[in-house]
Each structure stands twice: as C-alpha cells, then as structure tokens.
Design a protein around this motif. Structure first.
Motif, PDB file in Angstrom:
ATOM      1  N   ASP A 341     -11.999  -1.041  14.970  1.00  0.00           N
ATOM      2  CA  ASP A 341     -10.553  -0.972  15.258  1.00  0.00           C
ATOM      3  C   ASP A 341      -9.948   0.362  14.843  1.00  0.00           C
ATOM      4  N   ILE A 342     -10.626   1.069  13.939  1.00  0.00           N
ATOM      5  CA  ILE A 342     -10.054   2.343  13.451  1.00  0.00           C
ATOM      6  C   ILE A 342      -9.827   3.278  14.644  1.00  0.00           C
ATOM      7  N   VAL A 343     -10.909   3.579  15.339  1.00  0.00           N
ATOM      8  CA  VAL A 343     -10.795   4.567  16.419  1.00  0.00           C
ATOM      9  C   VAL A 343     -10.063   3.994  17.633  1.00  0.00           C
ATOM     10  N   LEU A 344     -10.257   2.681  17.870  1.00  0.00           N
ATOM     11  CA  LEU A 344      -9.537   2.052  18.992  1.00  0.00           C
ATOM     12  C   LEU A 344      -8.028   2.218  18.815  1.00  0.00           C
ATOM     13  N   SER A 345      -7.542   1.991  17.590  1.00  0.00           N
ATOM     14  CA  SER A 345      -6.093   2.077  17.375  1.00  0.00           C
ATOM     15  C   SER A 345      -5.625   3.529  17.451  1.00  0.00           C
ATOM     16  N   VAL A 346      -6.440   4.454  16.968  1.00  0.00           N
ATOM     17  CA  VAL A 346      -6.068   5.873  17.071  1.00  0.00           C
ATOM     18  C   VAL A 346      -5.906   6.245  18.547  1.00  0.00           C
ATOM     19  N   GLU A 347      -6.839   5.793  19.365  1.00  0.00           N
ATOM     20  CA  GLU A 347      -6.773   6.140  20.782  1.00  0.00           C
ATOM     21  C   GLU A 347      -5.524   5.553  21.440  1.00  0.00           C
ATOM     22  N   LYS A 348      -5.216   4.314  21.091  1.00  0.00           N
ATOM     23  CA  LYS A 348      -4.009   3.674  21.652  1.00  0.00           C
ATOM     24  C   LYS A 348      -2.766   4.478  21.309  1.00  0.00           C
ATOM     25  N   VAL A 349      -2.672   4.877  20.040  1.00  0.00           N
ATOM     26  CA  VAL A 349      -1.477   5.599  19.587  1.00  0.00           C
ATOM     27  C   VAL A 349      -1.391   6.970  20.267  1.00  0.00           C
ATOM     28  N   ILE A 350      -2.526   7.633  20.392  1.00  0.00           N
ATOM     29  CA  ILE A 350      -2.539   8.934  21.097  1.00  0.00           C
ATOM     30  C   ILE A 350      -2.018   8.766  22.519  1.00  0.00           C
ATOM     31  N   ASN A 351      -2.480   7.715  23.175  1.00  0.00           N
ATOM     32  CA  ASN A 351      -2.110   7.531  24.587  1.00  0.00           C
ATOM     33  C   ASN A 351      -0.657   7.147  24.794  1.00  0.00           C
ATOM     34  N   ASN A 352      -0.018   6.612  23.750  1.00  0.00           N
ATOM     35  CA  ASN A 352       1.389   6.200  23.877  1.00  0.00           C
ATOM     36  C   ASN A 352       2.353   7.283  23.475  1.00  0.00           C
ATOM     37  N   HIS A 353       1.857   8.393  22.995  1.00  0.00           N
ATOM     38  CA  HIS A 353       2.783   9.288  22.298  1.00  0.00           C
ATOM     39  C   HIS A 353       3.460  10.286  23.228  1.00  0.00           C
ATOM     40  N   HIS A 354       4.679  10.666  22.799  1.00  0.00           N
ATOM     41  CA  HIS A 354       5.464  11.634  23.558  1.00  0.00           C
ATOM     42  C   HIS A 354       4.999  13.020  23.128  1.00  0.00           C
ATOM     43  N   PHE A 355       4.265  13.675  24.033  1.00  0.00           N
ATOM     44  CA  PHE A 355       3.581  14.935  23.695  1.00  0.00           C
ATOM     45  C   PHE A 355       4.543  16.124  23.690  1.00  0.00           C
ATOM     46  N   ILE A 356       4.474  16.936  22.665  1.00  0.00           N
ATOM     47  CA  ILE A 356       5.246  18.194  22.640  1.00  0.00           C
ATOM     48  C   ILE A 356       4.242  19.345  22.580  1.00  0.00           C
ATOM     49  N   LYS A 357       4.361  20.275  23.514  1.00  0.00           N
ATOM     50  CA  LYS A 357       3.361  21.339  23.652  1.00  0.00           C
ATOM     51  C   LYS A 357       3.452  22.382  22.520  1.00  0.00           C
ATOM     52  N   ASN A 358       4.685  22.804  22.218  1.00  0.00           N
ATOM     53  CA  ASN A 358       4.839  23.823  21.161  1.00  0.00           C
ATOM     54  C   ASN A 358       5.703  23.303  20.019  1.00  0.00           C
ATOM     55  N   PRO A 359       5.186  22.367  19.247  1.00  0.00           N
ATOM     56  CA  PRO A 359       6.027  21.723  18.236  1.00  0.00           C
ATOM     57  C   PRO A 359       6.339  22.642  17.050  1.00  0.00           C
ATOM     58  N   CYS A 360       7.575  22.557  16.559  1.00  0.00           N
ATOM     59  CA  CYS A 360       7.919  23.246  15.316  1.00  0.00           C
ATOM     60  C   CYS A 360       7.545  22.303  14.167  1.00  0.00           C
ATOM     61  N   MET A 361       7.751  22.747  12.953  1.00  0.00           N
ATOM     62  CA  MET A 361       7.364  21.947  11.792  1.00  0.00           C
ATOM     63  C   MET A 361       8.048  20.569  11.812  1.00  0.00           C
ATOM     64  N   GLU A 362       9.323  20.574  12.202  1.00  0.00           N
ATOM     65  CA  GLU A 362      10.050  19.301  12.211  1.00  0.00           C
ATOM     66  C   GLU A 362       9.437  18.338  13.240  1.00  0.00           C
ATOM     67  N   ASP A 363       9.069  18.878  14.403  1.00  0.00           N
ATOM     68  CA  ASP A 363       8.420  18.039  15.432  1.00  0.00           C
ATOM     69  C   ASP A 363       7.114  17.448  14.899  1.00  0.00           C
ATOM     70  N   ILE A 364       6.382  18.263  14.132  1.00  0.00           N
ATOM     71  CA  ILE A 364       5.093  17.802  13.584  1.00  0.00           C
ATOM     72  C   ILE A 364       5.333  16.640  12.616  1.00  0.00           C
ATOM     73  N   LEU A 365       6.333  16.808  11.755  1.00  0.00           N
ATOM     74  CA  LEU A 365       6.588  15.759  10.760  1.00  0.00           C
ATOM     75  C   LEU A 365       7.112  14.488  11.431  1.00  0.00           C
ATOM     76  N   THR A 366       7.914  14.679  12.489  1.00  0.00           N
ATOM     77  CA  THR A 366       8.413  13.515  13.231  1.00  0.00           C
ATOM     78  C   THR A 366       7.248  12.799  13.922  1.00  0.00           C
ATOM     79  N   ALA A 367       6.357  13.575  14.513  1.00  0.00           N
ATOM     80  CA  ALA A 367       5.190  12.991  15.193  1.00  0.00           C
ATOM     81  C   ALA A 367       4.328  12.227  14.181  1.00  0.00           C
ATOM     82  N   ASP A 368       4.150  12.816  13.018  1.00  0.00           N
ATOM     83  CA  ASP A 368       3.344  12.192  11.960  1.00  0.00           C
ATOM     84  C   ASP A 368       3.965  10.840  11.565  1.00  0.00           C
ATOM     85  N   ALA A 369       5.269  10.841  11.342  1.00  0.00           N
ATOM     86  CA  ALA A 369       5.944   9.606  10.908  1.00  0.00           C
ATOM     87  C   ALA A 369       5.887   8.548  12.019  1.00  0.00           C
TER      88      ALA A 369
END
Ligand code: NAD
Ligand code: MG
Length: 380
Positions: A341-369
């Motif tokens: 389930d570890i990698v399965l869930s990682v893949e699911k989350v990757i596929n659902n995420h709103h991708f930002i091409k050139n993220p600033c630090m704040e975008d990175i922290l928001t994506a992490d959270a």
C-alpha cells in the motif's frame, strides 16, 4: 580546524559522523548537535564533544536537558526554527544534514545561503526543492553523503561535467528483491526492517525495501549533478560493493568500490578534496568471489517508475512524492497498512495532484502539506 554542526546527531548517519569526527579531532571541532527526541544520547554526545549549541525539537525534553546542563556556555534551542538557528551561528563552517525527511529543507537552504559547506545526507530536501537549493550553491558547496552520490562524485573527479555520458546508480535491491511478487503484500515490518547490506534508520530502510529510496536517489542525482533523466540508469547489485559509476564520453566507466560503510562517504564529504586514513574493513574481492548485476524490475517495484516520472516532470512532483511516501511509510511502520500500500498510495496521490511547473518555496510547502493530508485520507 573546521567547526562542524551535525543535525540529526542521534541517528544512524549522525552517529557515524561523530565517529568520523572522533578520529579527525585535529581537523574538526563539533560545535553543534541536534536530535528530535533522544535526549539521553544527545546528553552523552554533549558531554563528549562539548558543543556550544544544541537543538532538541521536543520542548519538554529540552527542559530536561536544560536542567542537566546549567553551564551558560551551552545554548539549548528548541521549537520550529531551531535547526536554522544552529546553522546560522557565525562560527559554523560545515553542516552535516542528517535529519530524516522534509524537516531538513529549511536548514539546507539556510546553510547554502550562508555560504557554508553542506554535507548532505538528507536527500529529501533535494527531492522536494532541488530547483531552489542547487542554484543557491556554489561549485562543490554541497557535498554528497549518500553513498551512491558520493561514489558518483568521487568518480567525477576523473573527468569534467561536460564529459559525462551517464551515471549508473547501484541498488542492493533490498530484502525483497527475489521475494515472490504475490507475497509482497503480506510482508511484516520486521521483515522489511532487515536490510541485507546496510544498517540505517527505519524510514530509509523501508524506502530501500520498496525501492523508493532508489527513486529518491534518481531525483537527488538529477539535481546534484545537473543530469538529464535519460542520463541516469539504475542497476541491481546485491553485494553493495560498487557504490555507483560514471560512464564518460570515451566509454570509460569509473566506479567507486569498497565494503559498505557510511563512514567512507561521510569522511570524504568532510575532508574533500583530501583523503584521510580511515579504519574500514578492507575490500577482499577474492573472498567476495563475484559481483552480480540485474536489470531493475519496475513492475514488481513501481516506486522506481514513479522516481523517473518525478525526475522527468520536476515542479511540485518531487515534493508530492516525498510527502506521500513519508506518511505512507510511517503508516506501515505503525502497522496500519500493508507493505504494497505504501507505493500504491503514493501513486494515487501523485496522480490526483495539481501540478505546478515552476513552484516557489511557498508552493512547495503547500504541495507538501496537501500531499500529507491526501495520503492520510487515501489510507483511511
Ligand atoms: P535516523 O532515523 O537514524 O536518524 C534521523 C535523525 O534525525 C535523528 O537524529 C533524529 O533525532 C532526527 N530527526 C528525526 N525527525 C526529526 C524532526 N522532525 N526534526 C528534527 N530532527 C529530526 O535516520 P538516518 O538513517 O540517519 O538517515 C538520515 C538521513 O540520511 C535521511 O534523509 C536518509 O535518507 C539519509 N541517508 C541515510 C543513510 C544511512 O545509511 N542511514 C544513507 C544515505 C542517506
Ligand atoms: Mg543511498
């Protein structure tokens, strides 16, 4: 004499770093240490190395430590920014970043911004924000501690960056490389925590079993050595004797070898460009007999595929992959989910995420959270 700070001094890399420092007393003075919660071990380290500053994340334990060390010459820090605070001490020359996980990122940035040497074990910070960290650093300011990246860095000393054709990262394959695929979902935490060739902290040991560690290392290599994804190959090498290789444009392949021992890459990061004597088990190839290699199985270990995907796409992908993986690994260690389930869930989350091409630090922290929340939901 150089002043060093070891962040995460109570962990596996941290303790190995102190062992190296103990043997190089004429070259290094340990002036800072940090731990998340192991205050008793930290107290022993304080007694031995007499640093001027330590950080302990846990506030209550920090109070205990303050009661034990009443000497005004020792500053005891706690709270959210304590790692950056230690790093900013003017006397610091070298920071060994050996904390585990995303918490290492702010300290990595602070270190390079202040022009100090960063001996980097915490690969998560480059996975999350290599595009922010690397441009801040001068040549050879970030020195790899990860054994594969140290091997690549050492091999690179025999050529120029423009002469690299590709790098070949070796992977032990972890404890389950030859385990039947259909039984992987039933492996226990105890089985997953038994790494065949390396003694490491729990999180990276699980990452080595899923091969997510190799995925993170692909991204780490992409940033550290400014490589295209097509220039990064992975080969399974169960003996962990060749720690990685570089193929140059003339077809020469330079490898770094040795018995698996993290003190070697740690010391090289600390003493680069010099080499110093180190007591290690000598490599005896005739006793080892054979070194073997296999193509990695991406079907059985989909984490590798996700690593290549994140390295190729860049942007917020690394931060998402890392955060989702941290949450899923903890959940597995807590006995709440199955190994697969570890990698399965990682893949699911990757596929659902709103991708930002050139993220600033704040975008990175928001994506992490966001990824942490989303993974928890997905695992419920
Ligand atoms: P570990 O679990 O043994 O130690 C982690 C250290 O980080 C401990 O000192 C702990 O107190 C500290 N820490 C944990 N959570 C923290 C938090 N929230 N805030 C502050 N400090 C915190 O881990 P390790 O195996 O030493 O790995 C450390 C890093 O080095 C990881 O990024 C890992 O991927 C990398 N690395 C480790 C190895 C190895 O052989 N162990 C090899 C290559 C790379
Ligand atoms: Mg490694």
């Amino acid at each position: 004499m150089k002043n060093i700070v070891v962040l995460g001094s109570t962990g596996s890399i941290g303790k190995n770093t102190l062992e190296v420092a103990r043997n190089l007393k004429d070259k290094f003075r340990v002036i800072g240490l940090s731990s998340n919660s192991r205050w008793e071990l930290l107290a022993e380290q304080i007694e031995e190395f007499k640093p001027t500053c330590v950080a302990l994340n846990d506030r209550q334990l920090a109070e205990k430590l303050k009661r034990r060390f009443t000497d005004n010459n020792l500053k005891i820090l706690t709270g959210n920014n304590c790692l950056e605070e230690i790093v900013s001490n003017q006397e610091v020359d070298v920071v060994v970043l050996a904390v585990v996980g995303a918490v290492g990122l702010p300290a990595a940035i602070e270190t390079v911004q202040q022009g100090k040497i960063l001996a980097l074990a915490n690969k998560e910070s480059l996975v999350m924000a290599g595009h922010i960290v690397m441009p801040l650093a001068k040549k050879n300011q970030i020195l790899p501690v990860d054994s594969e990246h140290s091997a690549i860095f050492q091999s690179l000393q025999s050529g120029k960056p423009g002469e690299i054709k590709r790098v070949i990262i070796t992977a032990s394959g972890g404890p389950f490389y030859d385990y039947p695929s259909d039984k992987l979902s039933d492996v226990t935490t105890e089985q997953a925590l038994k790494h065949p060739t390396w003694q490491m902290g729990q999180k990276i040991t699980i990452d080595s079993a899923t091969l997510m560690n190799k995925a993170l290392e692909i991204i780490e290599a992409r940033w550290l050595f400014d490589l295209k994804v097509e220039q990064i190959d992975v080969v399974i090498h169960p003996q962990s004797i060749i720690h990685s290789m570089v193929e140059f444009c003339d077809g020469s392949v330079i490898a770094q070898m040795g018995m698996p021992d993290m003190k070697v890459p740690i010391q090289y990061a600390l003493t680069f460009p010099d080499r110093n004597p180190l007591k290690v088990q000598p490599l005896n190839l005739s006793n080892i007999g054979s070194l073997t290699f296999k193509k990695p199985d991406m079907e059985k270990f989909p984490a590798l595929r996700l690593g290549y995907q994140a390295a190729r796409e860049g942007g917020t992908m690394g931060a998402i992959l890392n955060a989702a993986n941290e949450v899923a690994v903890q959940s597995f260690l807590d006995g709440k989910i199955r190994f697969t389930d570890i990698v399965l869930s990682v893949e699911k989350v990757i596929n659902n995420h709103h991708f930002i091409k050139n993220p600033c630090m704040e975008d990175i922290l928001t994506a992490d959270a966001w990824a942490r929340q989303e993974t928890k939901k997905c695992l419920m």
